[in-house]
Design an enzyme around this catalytic site. Sequence first.
Site, mmCIF file in Angstrom:
data_model
loop_
_atom_site.group_PDB
_atom_site.id
_atom_site.type_symbol
_atom_site.label_atom_id
_atom_site.label_comp_id
_atom_site.label_asym_id
_atom_site.label_seq_id
_atom_site.Cartn_x
_atom_site.Cartn_y
_atom_site.Cartn_z
ATOM 1 N N GLY A 1 0.771 -1.247 0.000
ATOM 2 C CA GLY A 1 0.000 0.000 0.000
ATOM 3 C C GLY A 1 0.799 1.293 0.000
ATOM 4 O O GLY A 1 0.338 2.303 -0.515
ATOM 5 N N GLU B 1 4.316 3.987 6.178
ATOM 6 C CA GLU B 1 3.081 3.204 6.136
ATOM 7 C C GLU B 1 2.006 3.944 5.345
ATOM 8 O O GLU B 1 2.073 5.163 5.177
ATOM 9 C CB GLU B 1 2.586 2.973 7.575
ATOM 10 C CG GLU B 1 2.494 1.539 8.027
ATOM 11 C CD GLU B 1 1.572 0.628 7.241
ATOM 12 O OE1 GLU B 1 1.345 0.813 6.021
ATOM 13 O OE2 GLU B 1 1.071 -0.312 7.854
ATOM 14 N N ASP B 2 1.030 3.210 4.878
ATOM 15 C CA ASP B 2 -0.058 3.849 4.147
ATOM 16 C C ASP B 2 -1.169 4.332 5.082
ATOM 17 O O ASP B 2 -1.498 5.499 5.101
ATOM 18 C CB ASP B 2 -0.611 2.922 3.046
ATOM 19 C CG ASP B 2 -1.016 1.548 3.560
ATOM 20 O OD1 ASP B 2 -0.846 1.259 4.771
ATOM 21 O OD2 ASP B 2 -1.503 0.739 2.756
ATOM 22 N N ASP C 1 -4.808 2.315 10.989
ATOM 23 C CA ASP C 1 -6.225 2.076 11.268
ATOM 24 C C ASP C 1 -6.328 1.595 12.718
ATOM 25 O O ASP C 1 -6.274 2.401 13.631
ATOM 26 C CB ASP C 1 -6.740 1.068 10.244
ATOM 27 C CG ASP C 1 -8.239 0.849 10.310
ATOM 28 O OD1 ASP C 1 -8.926 1.612 11.000
ATOM 29 O OD2 ASP C 1 -8.739 -0.086 9.666
ATOM 30 N N LYS D 1 -6.656 7.029 10.595
ATOM 31 C CA LYS D 1 -8.120 7.009 10.759
ATOM 32 C C LYS D 1 -8.466 7.421 12.172
ATOM 33 O O LYS D 1 -8.102 6.759 13.138
ATOM 34 C CB LYS D 1 -8.660 5.623 10.437
ATOM 35 C CG LYS D 1 -8.516 5.304 8.973
ATOM 36 C CD LYS D 1 -9.547 4.321 8.527
ATOM 37 C CE LYS D 1 -9.360 4.007 7.063
ATOM 38 N NZ LYS D 1 -9.998 2.749 6.698
ATOM 39 N N PHE E 1 -13.656 3.318 4.267
ATOM 40 C CA PHE E 1 -12.648 2.567 3.530
ATOM 41 C C PHE E 1 -12.233 3.371 2.299
ATOM 42 O O PHE E 1 -13.051 3.730 1.469
ATOM 43 C CB PHE E 1 -13.143 1.173 3.137
ATOM 44 C CG PHE E 1 -11.986 0.273 2.821
ATOM 45 C CD1 PHE E 1 -11.314 -0.400 3.841
ATOM 46 C CD2 PHE E 1 -11.519 0.144 1.518
ATOM 47 C CE1 PHE E 1 -10.203 -1.186 3.564
ATOM 48 C CE2 PHE E 1 -10.410 -0.642 1.231
ATOM 49 C CZ PHE E 1 -9.755 -1.306 2.253
ATOM 50 N N VAL E 2 -10.942 3.640 2.224
ATOM 51 C CA VAL E 2 -10.443 4.494 1.144
ATOM 52 C C VAL E 2 -9.508 3.726 0.211
ATOM 53 O O VAL E 2 -8.865 2.757 0.621
ATOM 54 C CB VAL E 2 -9.721 5.742 1.698
ATOM 55 C CG1 VAL E 2 -10.697 6.633 2.454
ATOM 56 C CG2 VAL E 2 -8.561 5.362 2.612
ATOM 57 N N ASP F 1 -5.463 -0.201 -1.798
ATOM 58 C CA ASP F 1 -6.303 -1.093 -2.598
ATOM 59 C C ASP F 1 -7.546 -1.564 -1.853
ATOM 60 O O ASP F 1 -7.646 -1.473 -0.630
ATOM 61 C CB ASP F 1 -5.512 -2.343 -2.982
ATOM 62 C CG ASP F 1 -5.351 -3.287 -1.783
ATOM 63 O OD1 ASP F 1 -4.923 -2.818 -0.711
ATOM 64 O OD2 ASP F 1 -5.687 -4.479 -1.905
HETATM 65 P P1 IMP Z 1 -4.302 -1.726 11.003
HETATM 66 O O1 IMP Z 1 -3.440 -2.882 11.416
HETATM 67 O O2 IMP Z 1 -5.744 -1.923 11.381
HETATM 68 O O3 IMP Z 1 -3.776 -0.391 11.469
HETATM 69 O O4 IMP Z 1 -4.362 -1.770 9.427
HETATM 70 C C1 IMP Z 1 -3.422 -1.160 8.686
HETATM 71 C C2 IMP Z 1 -3.380 -1.698 7.284
HETATM 72 O O5 IMP Z 1 -4.655 -2.043 6.784
HETATM 73 C C3 IMP Z 1 -2.873 -0.626 6.373
HETATM 74 O O6 IMP Z 1 -1.473 -0.692 6.253
HETATM 75 C C4 IMP Z 1 -3.583 -0.890 5.076
HETATM 76 O O7 IMP Z 1 -2.811 -1.763 4.281
HETATM 77 C C5 IMP Z 1 -4.848 -1.550 5.471
HETATM 78 N N1 IMP Z 1 -5.979 -0.593 5.499
HETATM 79 C C6 IMP Z 1 -6.592 -0.068 6.572
HETATM 80 N N2 IMP Z 1 -7.564 0.782 6.221
HETATM 81 C C7 IMP Z 1 -7.552 0.796 4.881
HETATM 82 C C8 IMP Z 1 -8.330 1.528 3.899
HETATM 83 O O8 IMP Z 1 -9.239 2.328 4.187
HETATM 84 N N3 IMP Z 1 -8.018 1.285 2.599
HETATM 85 C C9 IMP Z 1 -7.031 0.433 2.220
HETATM 86 N N4 IMP Z 1 -6.280 -0.246 3.085
HETATM 87 C C10 IMP Z 1 -6.542 -0.069 4.410
HETATM 88 MG MG MG Z 2 -0.365 -1.487 4.642
#
Ligand code: IMP
Ligand code: MG
Length: 180
Positions: free
Chosen positions: A43, A98-99, A102, A130, A151-152, A158
């Site tokens: 991402g 990081e992208d 969340d 987020k 969700f973006v 992606d």
């Molecule tokens: P976390 O472990 O919940 O913080 O998730 C982080 C990862 O989930 C990110 O690095 C993204 O790859 C993916 N992710 C979380 N939200 C989104 C979104 O809205 N769109 C696309 N990928 C997301």
């Molecule tokens: Mg990621």
Amino acid sequence: MHEDVTRVLFTEDEIAERVKELGAQISKDYAGKKLLLITVLRGAFIFMADLIRSIDIDVEVDFMAVSSYGTEAKSSGIVRIIKDLDTSVEGRDVLIVEDVLDSGLTLKYLSKNMKSRKPQSLEVVTLLLKEGKQETDYVCKYVGFVCEDEFVVGYGLDYAEKFRNLPYIGVLASEVYTRQ
Ligand code: IMP
Ligand code: MG
């Protein structure tokens, strides 16, 4: 706009401007250091490509691939390293790119993993954060944009491996999850 996107959150120009600001800040903070940028595939690959071009100090890059989501739009909490680094991070000033932050579970896992490799310093830059979604107390030093819990996709992000090539960041239509 793509037919599966309901609204553009950040335009190509807005992203470019913010990435330049982040690059300038990082260049200042790491002046005189040898920065190692670690990108979390897949991402963050477009963000990384733009970010390094707005950093004007010496940088090295390496890549890591983790998986925390299958093709679903919610966090599984399970992080798997699919591709590890080629570079040793011991004694280095490391910045993880990081992208999206969340739940924070991916970064919590990654930072713990990186710290065990004894870097000189370890920080994170995330393109998106987020708001109110974090399930951990993980704090990220550099944040591109704060967004709501939607969700973006686009600019590298992606849904089921699609939409990474959109030049903007947009909100994915909820029908897309249910269509499959
Ligand atoms: P976390 O472990 O919940 O913080 O998730 C982080 C990862 O989930 C990110 O690095 C993204 O790859 C993916 N992710 C979380 N939200 C989104 C979104 O809205 N769109 C696309 N990928 C997301
Ligand atoms: Mg990621």
